[in-house]
Each structure stands twice: as C-alpha cells, then as structure tokens.
Design an enzyme around this catalytic site. Structure first.
Site, PDB file in Angstrom:
ATOM      1  N   ASP A 145       0.876  -1.170   0.000  1.00 49.41           N
ATOM      2  CA  ASP A 145       0.000   0.000   0.000  1.00 49.41           C
ATOM      3  C   ASP A 145       0.914   1.220   0.000  1.00 49.41           C
ATOM      4  OD1 ASP A 145       0.876   0.261   2.608  1.00 49.41           O
ATOM      5  OD2 ASP A 145      -1.120   0.228   3.516  1.00 49.41           O
ATOM      6  N   HIS A 202       8.505 -24.863   9.082  1.00 50.21           N
ATOM      7  CA  HIS A 202       7.426 -25.502   9.849  1.00 50.21           C
ATOM      8  C   HIS A 202       6.044 -25.282   9.236  1.00 50.21           C
ATOM      9  CE1 HIS A 202       9.623 -26.027  13.965  1.00 50.21           C
ATOM     10  NE2 HIS A 202      10.470 -26.141  12.952  1.00 50.21           N
ATOM     11  N   HIS A 238       5.890 -31.890   9.876  1.00 49.76           N
ATOM     12  CA  HIS A 238       5.184 -30.624   9.627  1.00 49.76           C
ATOM     13  C   HIS A 238       4.093 -30.766   8.570  1.00 49.76           C
ATOM     14  CE1 HIS A 238       8.275 -28.848  12.042  1.00 49.76           C
ATOM     15  NE2 HIS A 238       9.223 -29.231  11.202  1.00 49.76           N
TER      16      HIS A 238
HETATM   17  C1  RB5 Z   1      -2.118   2.477   6.554  1.00 53.33           C
HETATM   18  O1  RB5 Z   1      -2.183   3.646   7.279  1.00 53.33           O
HETATM   19  C2  RB5 Z   1      -1.894   1.286   7.471  1.00 53.33           C
HETATM   20  O2  RB5 Z   1      -3.058   1.035   8.207  1.00 53.33           O
HETATM   21  C3  RB5 Z   1      -1.503   0.070   6.667  1.00 53.33           C
HETATM   22  O3  RB5 Z   1      -0.356   0.356   5.946  1.00 53.33           O
HETATM   23  C4  RB5 Z   1      -1.171  -1.182   7.467  1.00 53.33           C
HETATM   24  O4  RB5 Z   1      -0.209  -0.918   8.438  1.00 53.33           O
HETATM   25  C5  RB5 Z   1      -2.304  -1.940   7.974  1.00 53.33           C
HETATM   26  O5  RB5 Z   1      -2.158  -3.006   8.603  1.00 53.33           O
END
Ligand code: RB5
Length: 145
Positions: free
Chosen positions: A8, A98, A133
């Site tokens: 992201d 594992h 495993h």
């Molecule tokens: C974005 O602000 C943040 O929530 C995202 O990058 C992440 O850490 C979510 O788990």
C-alpha cells in the site's frame, strides 16, 4: 523462481527497494502495484498477490504495508494462502520450515529496508521441512473448509 510483490502507500518505498533487490538476485518479479505512494487500500493489493500465488503464477508473494499486519490478515482470507507477518529473520526461516508459508508480509514503517531484505532472503532460501510438519499444515488448510 517468480515472486509477486505488492504494497500500500505505507509500504510503497520499500516495495520498490525490495523489488530491485529481488531482480538483482535474478528472481522474476511480478509487480502488482501500486505505482506511487498515493493513498490506497491494502486489501486490494493483498488480493492481487495472493491470487498470483494460488494460481501458481508466482512461487511466493511479498506484501508490504505500514506494519505488515493488515496485509497478512487480508491475504489469509484467500484459500490456499499461508501468509506470515515477519519482523525477525529466524521467524522467516521457521515460517518456511514448519508452516510452509507462501506469502510474507513486511513492515515498511517499523522495519528498515536492510532488515527486511535480510528477512526476505532468509524466507526465500528456506525450504519446507516436510516430515512431521506436513500433516500439521494439511490440518491447517483443512480449516479453510
Ligand atoms: C495504513 O495507514 C496502514 O493502516 C496500513 O499500511 C497497514 O499498516 C495496515 O495493517
């Protein structure tokens, strides 16, 4: 070996660095985006990378967000995915040995690129241990229903 990678906005910078790091080592890399650090929703990119792994278009998935936590939760909703949020190298090794993890999720905000690259290298260099495993992983996957 082919690796599908995504992030992201919070993981974008390290996603770019990790992609270059993988390409330098000769891995085939499928970059599922994003293409900038503009704000996006991490489940959208977790789904793209998870789908690559389940479809066998990639051997492993790599996802980077702020913590790696949201990416792991999202990717694990996809049947066939065993995503692990890793912040230390020895856990990367154990998640392969594992748990036969097939997606690694990393923190772009709390872990340096240098540490994440060591974690990722260890993850990719480690094989599943099979043996005792294997049955446990099969039982985990049976929980998907
Ligand atoms: C974005 O602000 C943040 O929530 C995202 O990058 C992440 O850490 C979510 O788990």
């Amino acid at each position: 070996m082919r690796i599908s990678i995504g992030s992201d906005h919070a993981g974008f910078e390290q996603k770019e660095q990790l992609k270059a790091h993988l390409e330098q080592q000769g891995f085939g890399v499928i970059d599922r985006g994003p293409t900038s650090d503009a704000r996006v929703d991490y489940p959208d990119f977790a789904a793209l990378v998870a789908d690559d792994v389940v479809a066998h278009d990639a051997d492993f998935g790599v996802l980077v967000c702020g913590t790696g936590i949201g990416m792991a939760i999202a990717a694990n909703k996809v049947h066939g995915i065993r995503a692990v949020n890793i912040v230390r190298e020895d856990f990367a090794v154990l998640s392969r040995e594992h748990n036969d993890a097939n997606v690694i999720t990393l923190s772009g905000r709390f872990v340096s690129f240098e540490e994440n690259s060591r974690i990722l290298d260890a993850f990719l260099a480690t094989s599943f241990g099979e043996g005792r495993h294997a049955g446990r992983v099969a039982k985990m996957m049976a929980l998907e229903g």
